[in-house]
Design an enzyme around this catalytic site. Structure first.
Site, PDB file in Angstrom:
ATOM      1  N   ASP A  95       0.373   4.020  -5.286  1.00 29.19           N
ATOM      2  CA  ASP A  95      -0.996   4.332  -5.694  1.00 29.19           C
ATOM      3  C   ASP A  95      -2.045   4.031  -4.621  1.00 29.19           C
ATOM      4  O   ASP A  95      -3.126   4.580  -4.635  1.00 29.19           O
ATOM      5  CB  ASP A  95      -1.355   3.548  -6.971  1.00 29.19           C
ATOM      6  CG  ASP A  95      -1.118   2.044  -6.834  1.00 29.19           C
ATOM      7  OD1 ASP A  95      -0.658   1.604  -5.761  1.00 29.19           O
ATOM      8  OD2 ASP A  95      -1.375   1.304  -7.803  1.00 29.19           O
ATOM      9  N   HIS A  96      -1.696   3.167  -3.662  1.00 31.00           N
ATOM     10  CA  HIS A  96      -2.707   2.733  -2.695  1.00 31.00           C
ATOM     11  C   HIS A  96      -2.861   3.710  -1.535  1.00 31.00           C
ATOM     12  O   HIS A  96      -3.949   4.097  -1.160  1.00 31.00           O
ATOM     13  CB  HIS A  96      -2.337   1.361  -2.132  1.00 31.00           C
ATOM     14  CG  HIS A  96      -2.719   0.222  -3.024  1.00 31.00           C
ATOM     15  ND1 HIS A  96      -2.215   0.055  -4.280  1.00 31.00           N
ATOM     16  CD2 HIS A  96      -3.556  -0.823  -2.830  1.00 31.00           C
ATOM     17  CE1 HIS A  96      -2.727  -1.030  -4.826  1.00 31.00           C
ATOM     18  NE2 HIS A  96      -3.553  -1.581  -3.963  1.00 31.00           N
ATOM     19  N   ASP A 150       0.137  -7.671  -6.840  1.00 29.88           N
ATOM     20  CA  ASP A 150      -1.226  -7.165  -6.709  1.00 29.88           C
ATOM     21  C   ASP A 150      -2.116  -8.080  -7.535  1.00 29.88           C
ATOM     22  O   ASP A 150      -1.768  -8.431  -8.675  1.00 29.88           O
ATOM     23  CB  ASP A 150      -1.326  -5.726  -7.235  1.00 29.88           C
ATOM     24  CG  ASP A 150      -2.668  -5.132  -6.874  1.00 29.88           C
ATOM     25  OD1 ASP A 150      -2.742  -4.351  -5.908  1.00 29.88           O
ATOM     26  OD2 ASP A 150      -3.671  -5.480  -7.534  1.00 29.88           O
ATOM     27  N   ARG A 410     -14.420  -5.010  -6.275  1.00 31.04           N
ATOM     28  CA  ARG A 410     -14.626  -5.788  -5.041  1.00 31.04           C
ATOM     29  C   ARG A 410     -15.626  -5.100  -4.137  1.00 31.04           C
ATOM     30  O   ARG A 410     -15.546  -3.880  -3.938  1.00 31.04           O
ATOM     31  CB  ARG A 410     -13.301  -5.938  -4.277  1.00 31.04           C
ATOM     32  CG  ARG A 410     -12.373  -6.843  -5.002  1.00 31.04           C
ATOM     33  CD  ARG A 410     -11.120  -7.163  -4.227  1.00 31.04           C
ATOM     34  NE  ARG A 410     -10.432  -8.198  -4.973  1.00 31.04           N
ATOM     35  CZ  ARG A 410      -9.126  -8.352  -5.044  1.00 31.04           C
ATOM     36  NH1 ARG A 410      -8.341  -7.572  -4.350  1.00 31.04           N
ATOM     37  NH2 ARG A 410      -8.607  -9.323  -5.760  1.00 31.04           N
ATOM     38  N   SER A 578      -7.446 -10.084  -2.487  1.00 35.07           N
ATOM     39  CA  SER A 578      -6.139  -9.447  -2.643  1.00 35.07           C
ATOM     40  C   SER A 578      -4.975 -10.419  -2.529  1.00 35.07           C
ATOM     41  O   SER A 578      -5.073 -11.471  -1.910  1.00 35.07           O
ATOM     42  CB  SER A 578      -6.030  -8.379  -1.557  1.00 35.07           C
ATOM     43  OG  SER A 578      -4.749  -8.310  -1.027  1.00 35.07           O
ATOM     44  N   ARG A 580      -2.334  -9.651  -0.917  1.00 37.19           N
ATOM     45  CA  ARG A 580      -1.517  -9.150   0.190  1.00 37.19           C
ATOM     46  C   ARG A 580      -0.925 -10.303   0.998  1.00 37.19           C
ATOM     47  O   ARG A 580      -1.621 -11.104   1.607  1.00 37.19           O
ATOM     48  CB  ARG A 580      -2.324  -8.192   1.077  1.00 37.19           C
ATOM     49  CG  ARG A 580      -3.521  -8.777   1.746  1.00 37.19           C
ATOM     50  CD  ARG A 580      -4.396  -7.703   2.382  1.00 37.19           C
ATOM     51  NE  ARG A 580      -5.048  -6.891   1.363  1.00 37.19           N
ATOM     52  CZ  ARG A 580      -6.154  -6.190   1.564  1.00 37.19           C
ATOM     53  NH1 ARG A 580      -6.728  -6.167   2.739  1.00 37.19           N
ATOM     54  NH2 ARG A 580      -6.703  -5.493   0.578  1.00 37.19           N
TER      55      ARG A 580
HETATM   56  C1  MIC Z   1      -6.809  -4.881  -3.373  1.00 35.48           C
HETATM   57  O1  MIC Z   1      -7.459  -4.531  -4.338  1.00 35.48           O
HETATM   58  O2  MIC Z   1      -7.291  -5.562  -2.446  1.00 35.48           O
HETATM   59  C2  MIC Z   1      -5.356  -4.523  -3.308  1.00 35.48           C
HETATM   60  C3  MIC Z   1      -5.200  -3.579  -2.197  1.00 35.48           C
HETATM   61  O3  MIC Z   1      -4.965  -3.879  -4.492  1.00 35.48           O
HETATM   62  C4  MIC Z   1      -4.566  -5.793  -3.119  1.00 35.48           C
HETATM   63  C5  MIC Z   1      -3.154  -5.588  -2.769  1.00 35.48           C
HETATM   64  C6  MIC Z   1      -2.939  -5.204  -1.363  1.00 35.48           C
HETATM   65  O4  MIC Z   1      -3.586  -5.720  -0.465  1.00 35.48           O
HETATM   66  O5  MIC Z   1      -2.051  -4.407  -1.173  1.00 35.48           O
HETATM   67  C7  MIC Z   1      -4.621  -6.776  -4.258  1.00 35.48           C
HETATM   68  O6  MIC Z   1      -5.582  -6.810  -4.976  1.00 35.48           O
HETATM   69  O7  MIC Z   1      -3.738  -7.635  -4.377  1.00 35.48           O
HETATM   70 FE1  SF4 Z   2      -6.116  -0.370  -6.303  1.00 35.02          FE
HETATM   71 FE2  SF4 Z   2      -6.619  -2.926  -5.758  1.00 35.02          FE
HETATM   72 FE3  SF4 Z   2      -8.600  -1.154  -6.029  1.00 35.02          FE
HETATM   73 FE4  SF4 Z   2      -7.232  -1.894  -8.131  1.00 35.02          FE
HETATM   74  S1  SF4 Z   2      -8.517  -3.208  -6.877  1.00 35.02           S
HETATM   75  S2  SF4 Z   2      -7.817   0.195  -7.603  1.00 35.02           S
HETATM   76  S3  SF4 Z   2      -5.177  -2.133  -7.290  1.00 35.02           S
HETATM   77  S4  SF4 Z   2      -7.052  -1.181  -4.436  1.00 35.02           S
END
Ligand code: MIC
Ligand code: SF4
Length: 685
Positions: A95-96, A150, A410, A578, A580
């Site tokens: 999805d990313h 995630d 975010r 995140s 990550r």
């Molecule tokens: C995000 O919202 O920052 C992400 C991308 O979904 C991350 C995961 C990632 O860095 O792959 C998250 O929230 O954990």
């Molecule tokens: Fe995707 Fe993370 Fe954004 Fe949610 S917050 S839509 S999981 S990138």
């Protein structure tokens, strides 16, 4: 409006316990009942005791991974030598990173699809939607546990699950049947009364809580929603609220499972999974907050922090040049139907670029069938693929110096892909209001300004159900025949080397407060490098690099070649955002062994330990002042301290300063660090 204090209170006595001021007073008789949080944890407890603050191990029923973290999860899972997963259900989502330039994305997708088939994991194809939205629709089950790589995995708390975000290695371990270890949380009860007024949304409730609790200092807490107001909130509204618990930094948020849950599950053809769940009448909460939904108003998280909250009425008139609706916070059918009904064929303001990223293919299909998609297109909204899209900086970065209103969760600096961006986080109601007027507008003014009445959104009781984009795994007896496709950009990550007894190192960077994992490991154009640590590591702390000076990565590798350890010094809230694990994995690859900070966020701290970077908290926060970038440091007896103590002494090599650092390690964390990280620990076991 809110009553809050630090004292316990019992669920059954709320009305009696709150005076007119709304301030909770402690109950006279010690309450005995259990919170819903502890009921679900108790059902899954494998190790430890349900005592707030002590470490517990819980059984994980379900896992979810997404492509940006998932390739590493599966590579590590393979390194663990595991075959089929041992969970009740594991799902791998894409999805990313959906439409990248170059072969990396597609290599990732093919690897994820084939390894999922082999290991017994369901695979949600690109285009099927955002992991949290799809999981809520198709897989979430009240009373179960879910661990996801995630940080917004807690979204499923809207369905009565204990759903927790974690680093990929912890998720791989859970897929292999291992417990997940966490500090047993203290529980904040949020008692809701009343009902949301027109144009005020679930997003405003969670933004209100972010204003109240901020994004700092909530580590080790869970939030449980209760009270009559809860019954008025639908599952997607609850999911929006649980989703942004991640921004508060709480371990998870949970809602009861009730008639709303049954309604949602029935519409999804999954009524059979319904169980009624609630806290005991006399449940004990470590802290209680009371909110009257009827008193909430439209709010915004202003640039550039999700807890920088102000009422929209104070921001009215600020010109807006971009509006984006979507993300796992606000991309449900109800959210998008509301937007479509407000627009109702009206064109968006000529100076506003508007885009919509639906949460799932189900949402998109329903809207295509009932005509509202055509309405959105007519209004000038650009329809993006069902997925994360601009939320993770994949396109639609705003122009320089303009305001972008987003329904996301975010707005960390630069996350949109534009340096010095001006991103406000708002509800779909506030977003569509600005899309029509070209400026920040209190949506409650829409009737007076444009004659728009608050629309009623009815979600059909019988949604078109189509799991055609979810590929089930190969049957166990056919797993051996599945050929796993590994393109050349799928590079197995290095394992950390053991920690030395005496560590000598250098401070590579000194950072301020609240440095997010987005700032440690940028996503956006670099997201496609997730499966290739040596390449991705080149952009560690990219936004802090200065022209004319070697990059962080260059300086770190230079230090590593001299046999010295890299040290990161940070303020409070280091590693927020995140999950990550690349924010630990890539610095580890560059030779970082120590993070010395005033405070480190929960998921990031676990990731550091898993990759054998020692998280150290300054015993005296003021010591932060004396440490400078480039200082050479020495830690004598590091391994001994990790094995036996909770403190280490860190000296500047020339004796200019000496500080005490706290380790705050559980027994298991000590063993992981001494074994060279979680992989070493698991192999040793
Ligand atoms: C995000 O919202 O920052 C992400 C991308 O979904 C991350 C995961 C990632 O860095 O792959 C998250 O929230 O954990
Ligand atoms: Fe995707 Fe993370 Fe954004 Fe949610 S917050 S839509 S999981 S990138």
């Amino acid at each position: 409006m809110d009553g809050q204090d630090g004292r316990p209170c019992a669920k059954g006595r709320h009305e009696a316990a709150f005076g007119l001021s709304g301030v909770a007073v402690s109950a006279k008789v010690p309450p005995m009942g259990q919170t819903l949080t502890y009921k679900v944890l108790k059902d899954h407890l494998i190790e430890g005791q349900l005592v707030a603050g002590s470490q517990i191990g819980i059984r994980i029923d379900q896992t979810l991974t997404q492509d940006a973290t998932g390739t590493t999860v599966f590579m590590l899972y393979e390194l663990m030598g595991e075959g089929r997963v041992r969970t009740e259900l594991s799902v791998s989502y894409v999805d990313h990173n959906l439409a990248g330039f170059g072969p990396e994305n597609h290599n990732d997708h093919l690897y994820l699809q084939t390894i999922a088939a082999k290991t017994g994991v369901y695979f949600s194809r690109p285009g099927n939607g955002i992991c949290h939205q799809v999981h809520l629709e198709r897989f979430a089950r009240p009373g179960r546990t879910l661990l996801g790589s995630d940080s917004h995995t807690p979204t499923a708390g809207g369905m009565g699950m204990v759903a927790i975000g974690a680093g990929g290695l912890d998720v791989a371990y859970a897929m292999a049947g291992g417990p997940f270890y966490l500090d047993c949380p203290k529980v904040i009860g949020v008692q809701l009364t009343g009902r949301l007024r027109p144009w005020v949304s679930a997003k405003d409730l969670i933004l209100h809580l972010l204003g109240l609790l901020t994004s700092k200092g909530n580590v080790g807490w869970a939030i449980e929603y209760l009270g009559p107001g809860v019954r008025t909130l639908t599952v997607p509204q609850r999911a929006t609220i649980a989703n942004m618990g991640a921004e508060l930094g709480v371990t998870f948020s949970i809602f009861p499972s009730d008639q709303q849950t049954l309604r949602f599950l029935s519409a999804q053809g999954r009524a059979g999974y319904f169980v009624e769940l609630d806290a005991d009448e006399d449940a004990h909460y470590d802290r209680l907050i009371q909110i009257d939904l009827g008193q909430l108003e439209p709010l915004a998280a202003c640039p550039s922090s999700p807890d920088h909250i102000r009422p929209i009425r104070e921001l009215v008139g600020i010109p807006v040049r971009q509006v984006i609706i979507g993300s796992c916070t606000n991309s449900s059918l109800a959210d998008l139907m509301l937007v479509s009904k407000v627009l109702n064929g009206r064109r968006v303001h000529p100076m506003v670029e508007m885009a919509i990223a639906p949460g799932s293919s189900q949402v998109l299909q329903v809207m295509a069938r009932n005509g509202s998609l055509a309405g959105l297109i007519r209004s000038g909204a650009r329809i993006l693929e069902a997925g994360c899209g601009p939320c993770i900086g994949q396109g639609l970065s705003p122009a320089d110096g303009v305001v972008s209103l987003r329904t996301f969760n975010r707005n960390f600096p630069g996350r949109s892909g534009t340096r010095s961006d001006q991103v406000y986080l708002v509800s779909p109601q506030a977003a569509v209001a600005a899309a029509l007027t070209g400026q920040i507008t209190d949506p409650r003014e829409l009737p007076a300004l444009l004659g728009i009445r608050h629309p009623k959104v009815q979600i059909p009781a019988d949604l078109p159900l189509d799991d055609g984009l979810i590929i089930p795994p190969a049957e166990p007896h056919q797993a051996a025949q599945v050929q796993v496709l590994r393109g050349p950009t799928i590079v197995v990550p290095d394992r950390p080397s053991p920690l030395p007894e005496d560590l000598e190192g250098q401070v590579l960077i000194k950072l301020g407060d609240k440095v997010s994992t987005d700032q440690i490991m940028p996503a956006g154009p670099f997201l496609k490098l997730r499966s290739n640590v040596p390449e991705y590591a080149k952009v560690v702390f990219n936004s802090f690099n200065q022209p004319g000076r070697p990059t962080f990565a260059q300086r770190a590798l230079d230090l590593k070649s001299k046999g010295l350890a890299g040290v990161i010094v940070a303020g409070d809230g280091y590693g927020q955002g995140s999950s990550r694990e690349h924010a630990a994995l890539c610095p580890m690859y560059l030779g970082v062994r120590i993070v010395l900070a005033r405070g480190i966020e929960r998921i990031h701290r676990s990731n550091l330990i898993n990759f054998c970077i020692v998280p150290i908290i300054l015993a005296d926060p003021d010591d932060y002042q004396q440490i400078q970038e480039d200082d050479l440091i020495v830690i004598k007896g590091l391994r001994k301290s990790i094995a036996e103590q909770q403190q280490v002494s860190i000296q500047q090599k020339d004796g200019r300063w000496q500080v005490i650092g706290q380790l705050m390690l559980s027994e298991r964390e000590r063993q992981i660090l001494l074994a060279g990280g979680l992989m070493g620990y698991v192999s040793a076991k």
